[in-house]
Write a protein that holds these residues in place. Structure first.
Motif, PDB file in Angstrom:
ATOM      1  N   PHE A 259      42.083  11.846  58.958  1.00  0.00           N
ATOM      2  CA  PHE A 259      42.966  12.456  57.895  1.00  0.00           C
ATOM      3  C   PHE A 259      42.200  13.000  56.853  1.00  0.00           C
ATOM      4  O   PHE A 259      42.744  13.884  56.293  1.00  0.00           O
ATOM      5  CB  PHE A 259      44.003  11.350  57.502  1.00  0.00           C
ATOM      6  N   THR A 260      41.210  12.351  56.652  1.00  0.00           N
ATOM      7  CA  THR A 260      40.306  13.035  55.472  1.00  0.00           C
ATOM      8  C   THR A 260      39.826  14.226  55.788  1.00  0.00           C
ATOM      9  O   THR A 260      39.651  15.361  55.293  1.00  0.00           O
ATOM     10  CB  THR A 260      39.308  12.036  54.998  1.00  0.00           C
ATOM     11  N   LEU A 261      39.155  14.343  57.249  1.00  0.00           N
ATOM     12  CA  LEU A 261      38.655  15.435  57.604  1.00  0.00           C
ATOM     13  C   LEU A 261      39.642  16.775  57.953  1.00  0.00           C
ATOM     14  O   LEU A 261      39.498  17.810  57.780  1.00  0.00           O
ATOM     15  CB  LEU A 261      37.636  15.376  58.811  1.00  0.00           C
ATOM     16  N   ALA A 262      40.858  16.087  58.307  1.00  0.00           N
ATOM     17  CA  ALA A 262      41.829  17.260  58.443  1.00  0.00           C
ATOM     18  C   ALA A 262      42.527  17.742  57.330  1.00  0.00           C
ATOM     19  O   ALA A 262      42.703  19.023  57.165  1.00  0.00           O
ATOM     20  CB  ALA A 262      42.979  16.524  59.249  1.00  0.00           C
ATOM     21  N   ASP A 263      42.469  17.016  56.192  1.00  0.00           N
ATOM     22  CA  ASP A 263      42.546  17.642  54.837  1.00  0.00           C
ATOM     23  C   ASP A 263      41.532  18.642  54.577  1.00  0.00           C
ATOM     24  O   ASP A 263      41.954  19.768  54.072  1.00  0.00           O
ATOM     25  CB  ASP A 263      42.654  16.601  53.699  1.00  0.00           C
ATOM     26  N   GLY A 264      40.258  18.417  54.915  1.00  0.00           N
ATOM     27  CA  GLY A 264      39.155  19.372  54.618  1.00  0.00           C
ATOM     28  C   GLY A 264      39.395  20.503  55.354  1.00  0.00           C
ATOM     29  O   GLY A 264      39.077  21.508  54.914  1.00  0.00           O
ATOM     30  N   ILE A 265      39.769  20.426  56.668  1.00  0.00           N
ATOM     31  CA  ILE A 265      39.978  21.649  57.399  1.00  0.00           C
ATOM     32  C   ILE A 265      41.182  22.523  56.980  1.00  0.00           C
ATOM     33  O   ILE A 265      40.768  23.736  56.914  1.00  0.00           O
ATOM     34  CB  ILE A 265      40.510  21.315  59.068  1.00  0.00           C
ATOM     35  N   ALA A 266      42.141  22.010  56.226  1.00  0.00           N
ATOM     36  CA  ALA A 266      43.062  22.750  55.697  1.00  0.00           C
ATOM     37  C   ALA A 266      42.731  23.251  54.372  1.00  0.00           C
ATOM     38  O   ALA A 266      42.804  24.656  54.229  1.00  0.00           O
ATOM     39  CB  ALA A 266      44.341  21.826  55.074  1.00  0.00           C
ATOM     40  N   TYR A 267      41.631  22.676  53.563  1.00  0.00           N
ATOM     41  CA  TYR A 267      41.302  23.452  52.340  1.00  0.00           C
ATOM     42  C   TYR A 267      40.205  24.456  52.578  1.00  0.00           C
ATOM     43  O   TYR A 267      40.442  25.600  52.160  1.00  0.00           O
ATOM     44  CB  TYR A 267      40.472  22.385  51.501  1.00  0.00           C
ATOM     45  N   VAL A 268      39.513  24.266  53.666  1.00  0.00           N
ATOM     46  CA  VAL A 268      38.282  25.534  54.191  1.00  0.00           C
ATOM     47  C   VAL A 268      39.146  26.446  54.559  1.00  0.00           C
ATOM     48  O   VAL A 268      38.765  27.624  54.338  1.00  0.00           O
ATOM     49  CB  VAL A 268      37.410  24.648  55.139  1.00  0.00           C
ATOM     50  N   LYS A 269      40.370  26.132  55.556  1.00  0.00           N
ATOM     51  CA  LYS A 269      40.907  27.327  56.238  1.00  0.00           C
ATOM     52  C   LYS A 269      41.882  28.233  55.134  1.00  0.00           C
ATOM     53  O   LYS A 269      41.601  29.282  55.005  1.00  0.00           O
ATOM     54  CB  LYS A 269      41.937  26.876  57.024  1.00  0.00           C
ATOM     55  N   ALA A 270      42.182  27.362  53.952  1.00  0.00           N
ATOM     56  CA  ALA A 270      42.823  28.206  52.693  1.00  0.00           C
ATOM     57  C   ALA A 270      42.055  29.047  52.278  1.00  0.00           C
ATOM     58  O   ALA A 270      42.197  30.187  51.821  1.00  0.00           O
ATOM     59  CB  ALA A 270      43.701  27.252  52.010  1.00  0.00           C
ATOM     60  N   ALA A 271      40.988  28.540  51.944  1.00  0.00           N
ATOM     61  CA  ALA A 271      39.740  29.367  51.284  1.00  0.00           C
ATOM     62  C   ALA A 271      39.146  30.495  52.017  1.00  0.00           C
ATOM     63  O   ALA A 271      39.126  31.514  51.395  1.00  0.00           O
ATOM     64  CB  ALA A 271      38.783  28.342  50.791  1.00  0.00           C
ATOM     65  N   VAL A 272      38.886  30.256  53.276  1.00  0.00           N
ATOM     66  CA  VAL A 272      38.599  31.633  54.062  1.00  0.00           C
ATOM     67  C   VAL A 272      39.598  32.334  54.180  1.00  0.00           C
ATOM     68  O   VAL A 272      39.237  33.843  54.255  1.00  0.00           O
ATOM     69  CB  VAL A 272      38.237  30.896  55.637  1.00  0.00           C
TER      70      VAL A 272
END
Length: 559
Positions: A259-272
């Motif tokens: 769940f932590t890394l899935a949050d990270g994926i969402a943040y990186v995706k939003a930034a990209v």
């Protein structure tokens, strides 16, 4: 006897001895490992080379070398042989002046970084004199409403040499702006500022609840912080993607990673998607994990998270630099494991959890006070918690080696199992449309609630022994408990009203209007927020402008 017969005889003998050893290693009763649903230490009777072969473990691919992808063995080639982790005790209570005194005291005792706790009104974007702040001002952290409060909080602290972590999420942009404004006044160059804002809003919808705005505009605000800091505050960690609070809510080790890394994926995706380069901002991401009781599983958890994140950043987002692929993390020992019964036993729990964090390769660490099940930590409890880190760092000898448990059959097997379990969760989240969609559908919340329920049942049925709670109970003498003087709330509210009256100017009104226009458009919000705090806008006033533009989030019912 021929050589081949001799070799066959040796193999047969080894096989008999191995079978005997495995039989002897079988537990008399089922063993439990951490919260339910985790990989479990009873997966094998005896861990050996065959265990790793069965798991498909490849040392060259899965282990590698410290400081190099996949970073299983740590993000620095020499780890603590070069420099110890940052000893960062989480502190903040009452007024800015009181918290400032605690920071100076902890620095004098050998702490190497600050960690600021904010009260609930500050976290929720309400000034101390707001009706909804009543009874909460200065209770679980320090009250910061204005630039004046931030000046008092940071008075006399060397902002150009210390590292400051601020546990703040929904109002992270405003609190970071206040910090930068104080540094600007002191003449500290922004490229000298080092620290972290938690800034992890997704886990608030799942496990903690200090959200203000809906998820999608909140993600936009986070992307704005990434862009601002990559240019203006390049050594600041723009987010601390936090599994800590989800673990505190009851999830297991594999869920914490996933769940932590899935949050990270969402943040990186939003930034990209906002046009940012992953190699520009990727190195400013950091993570925040829980240090739980199961020593070996926790060590494996940290190693698995590093390996999985390195893969995610490369394969999903095309990160090319090692810096963007390396998972740096802060760890805090597990508050939910601390008991009000026999509170001094918590000293042992904290020491064990801290050792797991160090053996797992943390970059900074907070150790809880033994009295935190009763109240905010006293100065004595906070000092003992810091001394725990110092004993591990300077006396235990574990820092003389880089990844001292690397290659252990048990640790490598647990690392691989945890990584695979976390991958399974991430695949399911992908099927649901990503972490934001999974949260909106209540999936993550339900998984955590189910794990927490199983854990509680095991305690009640004594399938899991908790010392002092369901076994080995005894009376213990009371310990001193810190209490917050109710006078603090009244004085802070008066101070905030006076500040607002003094700074009720056309310049402030115009600055709030600029924030409103930026929020309704696409302009980066950090420059107008920074300008607003410098002319006297408060945390509550800025938050109210964003509330008007974006609305407020309503909790999702998952039952």
């Amino acid at each position: 006897m021929s050589s081949s017969n001799d070799d066959r005889s040796k193999r047969d003998e080894f096989g008999k001895r191995l079978a005997k050893a495995r039989k002897a290693a079988r537990p008399r009763a089922p063993l439990l490992s951490g919260p339910p649903g985790s990989v479990g230490i009873d997966a094998d009777d005896l861990y050996d080379e065959e265990t790793l072969e069965r798991l498909g473990f490849d040392p060259a691919r899965d282990l590698g070398f410290p400081g190099m992808p996949p970073f299983t063995r740590g993000v620095q080639p020499n780890m603590y042989r070069g420099r110890l982790w940052t000893m960062r005790q989480y502190a903040g209570f009452g007024t800015a002046e009181e918290s400032n005194k605690r920071y100076h005291y902890l620095l004098s005792q050998g702490q190497t970084g600050l960690s600021v706790a904010f009260d609930l009104p500050t976290q929720m974007g309400r000034d101390s004199d707001h009706a909804l702040a009543a009874g909460e001002v200065g209770r679980v952290g320090v009250a910061i409403d204005s630039l004046g409060d931030m000046r008092r909080l940071l008075a006399g602290l060397p902002l150009d040499t210390i590292s400051t972590s601020m546990t703040i999420n929904a109002t992270a942009a405003t609190l970071l702006s206040l910090y930068v404004a104080v540094a600007d006044e002191a003449g500290v160059p922004r490229d000298k500022l080092r620290g972290t804002i938690q800034n992890d809003i997704l886990k608030e919808y799942v496990a903690r609840g200090t959200y203000i705005y809906p998820p999608r505009p909140s993600l936009r605000l986070i992307s704005d912080i990434f862009a601002f800091c990559s240019k203006d505050v390049p050594h600041w960690n723009t987010i601390s993607i936090s599994g800590y609070h989800m673990r505190e809510a009851g999830c297991d080790a594999a869920q914490e990673i996933a769940f932590t890394l899935a949050d990270g994926i969402a943040y990186v995706k939003a930034a990209v998607e906002a046009g940012l380069d992953v190699d520009d901002f990727g190195g400013q991401l950091s993570f925040f994990f829980n240090g739980h009781n199961n020593l070996l599983e926790e060590i494996a958890k940290f190693r698995a998270a590093r390996r999985l994140w390195s893969s995610i950043m490369q394969t999903r987002f095309g990160a090319k630099t090692d810096r963007a692929r390396a998972l740096k993390f802060h760890c805090q020992t597990a508050g939910m494991t601390l008991l009000a019964q026999q509170p001094m036993v918590n000293v042992v729990r904290v020491a064990m959890q801290a050792l797991a964090a160090v053996l797992g390769g943390c970059q900074s660490l907070h150790t809880n006070g033994f009295d935190e099940a009763l109240g905010l930590p006293t100065a004595e409890a906070a000092t003992l918690a810091l001394r725990t880190q110092q004993v591990i760092g300077y006396e235990s000898g574990v820092t003389d080696f880089v990844d001292p448990l690397g290659g252990s059959y048990v640790v490598e097997a647990l690392t691989t199992r945890l990584e695979e379990a976390a991958r399974d969760y991430i695949r399911r989240i992908d099927e649901l449309g990503g972490m934001v969609a999974a949260i909106e559908q209540g999936y993550v919340q339900r998984e955590i609630q189910a794990a927490a329920y199983r854990y509680q049942l095991e305690i009640e049925e004594k399938k899991r022994i908790i010392v002092g709670l369901n076994e080995f109970a005894s009376e213990s003498p009371p310990v001193p408990v810190m209490k917050i003087d109710p006078r603090i709330e009244r004085e802070q509210s008066e101070r905030t009203r006076a500040w607002r009256a003094e700074h009720d100017t056309p310049a402030k009104a115009e600055s709030l209007g600029v924030i409103d226009r930026a929020a309704r458009g696409r302009e980066n919000l950090l420059p107008p927020i920074l300008a607003a705090v410098k002319v006297g806008a408060t945390v509550g006033e800025i938050s109210d402008v964003l509330r008007a533009a974006w609305g407020e989030h309503t909790e999702i019912l998952t039952i």
